[in-house]
Design a protein around this motif. Structure first.
Motif, short mmCIF file in Angstrom:
data_model
loop_
_atom_site.label_atom_id
_atom_site.label_comp_id
_atom_site.label_asym_id
_atom_site.label_seq_id
_atom_site.Cartn_x
_atom_site.Cartn_y
_atom_site.Cartn_z
N SER A 1 34.97 45.04 37.12
CA SER A 1 34.88 44.00 38.10
C SER A 1 35.17 42.58 37.68
CB SER A 1 33.34 44.05 38.80
OG SER A 1 32.48 43.87 37.77
N THR A 2 34.86 42.65 36.18
CA THR A 2 35.14 41.22 35.69
C THR A 2 36.72 40.96 35.51
OG1 THR A 2 33.37 41.30 34.10
CG2 THR A 2 34.86 39.80 33.56
N SER B 1 41.55 38.05 37.51
CA SER B 1 42.91 38.48 37.89
C SER B 1 43.22 38.13 39.34
CB SER B 1 43.46 39.87 37.48
OG SER B 1 42.61 40.77 37.93
N GLY B 2 42.20 37.99 40.30
CA GLY B 2 42.41 38.03 41.62
C GLY B 2 43.14 36.72 42.15
N LEU C 1 29.30 41.14 41.77
CA LEU C 1 29.41 42.72 41.21
C LEU C 1 29.02 42.92 39.86
CD1 LEU C 1 29.25 45.51 42.34
CD2 LEU C 1 31.65 45.58 41.90
N SER C 2 29.83 42.07 39.18
CA SER C 2 29.78 42.20 37.59
C SER C 2 28.55 41.87 37.17
CB SER C 2 30.67 41.42 36.79
OG SER C 2 30.47 41.05 35.62
N GLY D 1 36.50 36.85 29.64
CA GLY D 1 36.17 35.57 30.27
C GLY D 1 37.32 34.69 29.35
N LEU D 2 37.48 34.69 28.13
CA LEU D 2 38.25 33.93 27.30
C LEU D 2 39.68 34.06 28.06
CD1 LEU D 2 38.40 31.96 25.23
CD2 LEU D 2 39.00 34.01 23.55
N ILE D 3 40.14 35.18 28.06
CA ILE D 3 41.43 35.41 28.62
C ILE D 3 41.60 34.77 30.17
CG2 ILE D 3 43.00 37.19 29.60
CD1 ILE D 3 41.84 39.14 27.67
N GLY D 4 40.57 34.99 31.22
CA GLY D 4 40.66 34.35 32.07
C GLY D 4 40.82 32.64 32.11
#
Lengths: 172, 104
Positions: A15-16, A21-22, A34-35, B20-23
């Motif tokens: 879910s992360t 990526s959404g 959810l995550s 989180g870092l990649i995001g």
């Protein structure tokens, strides 16, 4: 009990990934909730039931609702052109490789220390409270000052300022 | 009782942190960047909880409560700033906010 850890961890990771990526902000926020719920399950399994409750109440309840309100106020969905231009699959490669290198570094660091055995005993909220208000009393007060500064800052940033312009500048 | 080795638990927290870092590195939308920062905060708190459980001390949970307070302050201020930026620039793209650079 271990299988629950792996199931919750799988749900949290997937879910992360969906959250970062959404395209749609609301969908990503719901995946992020959810995550957080999956991580809350892990907190419970790690014998920290108080923190699991706090995670659900404050993270998933308060902070994410704040996110969703702001996303709804901004009415996103109209403007995604620049993001669409940037968010090609090719853009993910280099950050992913760099983060994977750091993760490999972490794995190596974990591997290099001798394995130790964990014996889980539930740490009850009573112990946490006693520690919080005796050993960490000063930090609690500093956190209170920080929260006060946050309230004042959010009020200052959110207040609509009246535009004051001189009449000579007004006509321009 | 949980018998997953602590290395696997730390590894899980590390995976969440690096996602989180990649995001944060990839996304340009400020809402998504803030979400990625949240993910990283949460992973750091997870490491505190794992360590607190491992050593059977309540200090890890105390630290998580402090992380929670810091996160709440950070999110409220950052979202207020995002609202201001959106009202001023009419976009959430972080590349658009380069007015210190003298372009026009």
């Amino acid at each position: 009990m271990d299988v629950f850890f792996y199931i919750a961890g799988f749900v949290a990771i997937v879910s992360t990934i969906m959250a970062i990526s959404g395209r749609n902000a609301i969908h990503s926020l719901l995946y992020l909730i959810l995550s957080l719920l999956a991580i809350s399950v892990i907190f419970y399994l790690l014998s920290a039931p108080f923190i699991a409750a706090l995670e659900v109440i404050i993270y998933a309840g308060a902070i994410m609702v704040l996110f969703i309100f702001v996303t709804m106020m901004l009415n996103i969905g109209i403007e995604r052109e620049t993001e669409k231009k940037w968010l090609r699959p090719r853009m993910w490669i280099i950050p992913t490789i760099l983060a994977a290198i750091l993760l490999a570094n972490l794995i190596f660091a974990i591997k290099s220390v001798p394995a130790t055995r964990t014996i889980n005993e539930a740490i009850l909220p009573k112990q946490v409270g006693i520690s919080l208000f005796s050993t960490y009393l000063l930090a609690v007060e500093i956190a209170a000052i920080l929260l006060m500064a946050g309230v004042i800052g959010a009020y200052h940033l959110g207040s609509q300022k009246k535009k004051v312009k001189h009449r000579f500048l007004e006509s321009k | 009782m949980l018998t997953v080795p602590v290395e696997i638990q730390i590894l899980f927290a590390g995976i969440i942190f690096f996602l989180g870092l990649i995001g944060l590195l990839v996304r340009r939308n400020m809402i998504f960047m803030l979400m990625s920062i949240e993910i990283m905060f949460n992973a750091a708190g997870l490491v505190f909880i794992i360590a607190g459980t491992h050593w059977k001390q309540p200090d890890g949970q105390v630290m998580f409560i402090f992380i929670l307070a810091v996160t709440a302050v950070e999110v409220s201020i950052a979202l207020a700033m995002i609202l201001l930026v959106y009202h001023h620039f009419k976009t959430l793209d972080s590349d658009a906010i380069n007015n210190l650079k003298d372009t026009n």
